[in-house]
Design an enzyme around this catalytic site. Sequence first.
Site, PDB file in Angstrom:
ATOM      1  N   ARG A 168     -11.775  15.800   7.723  1.00  0.00           N
ATOM      2  CA  ARG A 168     -12.503  16.123   6.354  1.00  0.00           C
ATOM      3  C   ARG A 168     -13.866  16.396   6.767  1.00  0.00           C
ATOM      4  O   ARG A 168     -14.586  15.767   7.715  1.00  0.00           O
ATOM      5  CB  ARG A 168     -12.658  14.843   5.568  1.00  0.00           C
ATOM      6  CG  ARG A 168     -11.282  14.853   4.618  1.00  0.00           C
ATOM      7  CD  ARG A 168     -11.322  13.355   3.975  1.00  0.00           C
ATOM      8  NE  ARG A 168     -10.316  12.519   4.328  1.00  0.00           N
ATOM      9  CZ  ARG A 168     -10.107  11.278   4.048  1.00  0.00           C
ATOM     10  NH1 ARG A 168     -11.310  10.709   2.864  1.00  0.00           N
ATOM     11  NH2 ARG A 168      -9.279  10.413   4.272  1.00  0.00           N
ATOM     12  N   HIS A 192     -12.717   3.026   0.085  1.00  0.00           N
ATOM     13  CA  HIS A 192     -12.862   1.925   0.971  1.00  0.00           C
ATOM     14  C   HIS A 192     -13.307   0.716   0.640  1.00  0.00           C
ATOM     15  O   HIS A 192     -13.971  -0.202   1.265  1.00  0.00           O
ATOM     16  CB  HIS A 192     -13.410   2.388   2.353  1.00  0.00           C
ATOM     17  CG  HIS A 192     -12.795   3.661   3.046  1.00  0.00           C
ATOM     18  ND1 HIS A 192     -13.706   4.528   3.821  1.00  0.00           N
ATOM     19  CD2 HIS A 192     -11.465   3.685   3.383  1.00  0.00           C
ATOM     20  CE1 HIS A 192     -12.765   5.400   4.433  1.00  0.00           C
ATOM     21  NE2 HIS A 192     -11.611   4.896   4.051  1.00  0.00           N
ATOM     22  N   GLU A 241      -7.923  -5.319   5.523  1.00  0.00           N
ATOM     23  CA  GLU A 241      -7.798  -4.742   4.166  1.00  0.00           C
ATOM     24  C   GLU A 241      -6.443  -5.644   3.388  1.00  0.00           C
ATOM     25  O   GLU A 241      -6.522  -5.807   2.101  1.00  0.00           O
ATOM     26  CB  GLU A 241      -7.586  -3.343   4.025  1.00  0.00           C
ATOM     27  CG  GLU A 241      -8.942  -2.768   4.162  1.00  0.00           C
ATOM     28  CD  GLU A 241      -8.654  -1.190   4.366  1.00  0.00           C
ATOM     29  OE1 GLU A 241      -8.543  -0.651   5.541  1.00  0.00           O
ATOM     30  OE2 GLU A 241      -9.109  -0.288   3.420  1.00  0.00           O
ATOM     31  N   ARG A 248      -2.470  -1.756  -3.401  1.00  0.00           N
ATOM     32  CA  ARG A 248      -3.607  -1.006  -3.255  1.00  0.00           C
ATOM     33  C   ARG A 248      -3.666   0.000  -4.295  1.00  0.00           C
ATOM     34  O   ARG A 248      -2.486   0.732  -4.506  1.00  0.00           O
ATOM     35  CB  ARG A 248      -3.628  -0.545  -1.970  1.00  0.00           C
ATOM     36  CG  ARG A 248      -4.516   0.446  -1.659  1.00  0.00           C
ATOM     37  CD  ARG A 248      -5.133   0.718  -0.299  1.00  0.00           C
ATOM     38  NE  ARG A 248      -6.424   1.431  -0.158  1.00  0.00           N
ATOM     39  CZ  ARG A 248      -6.542   2.493   0.846  1.00  0.00           C
ATOM     40  NH1 ARG A 248      -5.514   2.704   1.508  1.00  0.00           N
ATOM     41  NH2 ARG A 248      -7.671   3.005   0.910  1.00  0.00           N
ATOM     42  N   ASN A 260       0.867  -1.192  -0.063  1.00  0.00           N
ATOM     43  CA  ASN A 260       0.001  -0.182   0.119  1.00  0.00           C
ATOM     44  C   ASN A 260       0.848   1.362  -0.161  1.00  0.00           C
ATOM     45  O   ASN A 260       1.461   1.396   1.228  1.00  0.00           O
ATOM     46  CB  ASN A 260      -0.914   0.035   1.118  1.00  0.00           C
ATOM     47  CG  ASN A 260      -1.874   1.049   1.183  1.00  0.00           C
ATOM     48  OD1 ASN A 260      -1.610   2.068   0.672  1.00  0.00           O
ATOM     49  ND2 ASN A 260      -2.712   0.935   2.220  1.00  0.00           N
TER      50      ASN A 260
END
Length: 396
Positions: free
Chosen positions: A238, A177, A382, A88, A9
Site C-alpha cells: 500500500r 490496528h 492481538e 475480530r 479472525n
Amino acid sequence: MPTPILVLNCGSSSVKYQVIDADSEAVWATGLVEKIGLPEGILTHKVPDGEFVVEAPIPNHDEALRLVVQAFADHGPALADVVAVGHRAVHGGELFRETTIVTQAVIDGMEALAGLAPLHNPPNVTGIRAAQAVLPDVPHVAIFDTAFFATLPAEAYTYAIDKDLAKQHSIRKYGFHGTSHSYVSKKTAEVLGRDLKSLKTIVCHLGNGASISAVDGGVAVETSMGLTPLPGLVMGTRSGDIDPGVFAYLGRVAGLDALAVDKVLNKQSGMAGLTGGLSDFRDISAQIAAGDADAKLAMDVYLHRLVSYIGSYVALLGGTDTLVFTAGVGENDAAVRAGVCDRLAPLGFKLDPAANAVRSKEPRVISAPDSPVTILVVPTNEELAMARETVAAIRR
Ligand code: ADP
C-alpha cells in the site's frame, strides 16, 4: 478455574483462531484455515500434542468453521468448555466505539458498514454467523479494529472537506490496528513499571500493513490510517499517503477509473511498487546488500515517511516518553529501527546498538541508558488482547 476463550479472525480467504485461557493467558490451541474459496484449502491445527493438517476444498466460511470444529473434536481442546468467542471486526465506523456483545442489531450494524470496509466487514460477519451456528450457547463478542481510536479529538479525525458531504457519507479518520496499538501501549507501561496515565507513547505497528499512533496517558490522540487502511506509512503493497489528486490525474492521463487507481494504491504500491514486487523486508534487505538502487530508495522512502510521522507526533504530544516498535518489521528488523532512530537522534532518540541487535520474542528496551526517549520493542499479541477484551465485555 480456567476461562477458555475462542478468538476468531475471519478474513476474506482465511480464518485464524486461538483458544486462550483468559485466566492463565496460556494458549491451548492455535489454527489457521487458508485458501477458502479455492480448490486446495488447508487447515492447520496446533495443540500442545502436535500439529494436524487437513487438506480439502473449502468453498466457504461455513465449511471452514465446520472443519475447525472437527479439528477441535479430533485433537482437542473441547470446544464445549469455551465460555465466549471473540471476533475480530475491522470497521466499527461511528456505530461501534468499543468491544460489543454480538446481537442481531450488531450484525445489522456491521452489515450496514460494509461500504466502509468491503473486503473486511462481510467476511467478519460471515464468520460470526458461522461461529454462532456451531457455538450457539455462548456469548459472541465483536472487537473492532477502529475502537481504540474512538477517542481521537475532532481536530484529528476531521478531514478538511465539505462538512455536509463528510457527514452524509461518514467520511472521517477512523484508524485501524487498534487492538495492537492498545495492547502495545499498555504493555509498554507495564514493562517500564510506569503508570499508563502519565505516559506519552508513540507506537509504530510495522507489519505488512503499517500504522503509527500517538497515545497520551493510555488515550489515543492521533493515528496514521484513516477512513480506510490505505493512508499513512509506506506499507508492503500500500502506498500510504499520496496526493489525492492522483485519482483524477490518472483518470485523465491513463484512463484509470477510481476503482482501478484504488487497486494500484492498495496492491501494487508501497515497497512492492518501489522495488518491482518485493514486499517482505527480508527480501528487500537482501537486495539492498546486493547493491540494488531501487530497494535502497524504497527503504529510504519508508524511513523518511516514518520519521516524518514520528516527528509530527512528538510535536502533537508535546514530547514523548517512549517510542515503541511492534509487528513483523518492527519486532524483527534491527536495520529499520536503527534507520529511524539514527535520523531522530537530534530529537533525543538514542539507540543502544547492542540492545537493538538482540533477537528476542520478549518486550525489551533498546535505547541507551542516557537516551531522553525510551525506545522499546514490544511484540504485539492481538489474540491475547482480543481474549482479554472478550472477557472484559462478558463481565461488564
Ligand atoms: P501482517 O500485517 O500481515 O500481520 P506481520 O506483522 O506479520 O504482518 O509482518 C509481516 C512482515 O514482517 C513481513 O512481510 C516482513 O516484511 C516482516 N518480517 C518478518 N520477519 C522478519 C525478519 N526476520 N526480518 C525483517 N522483516 C521481517
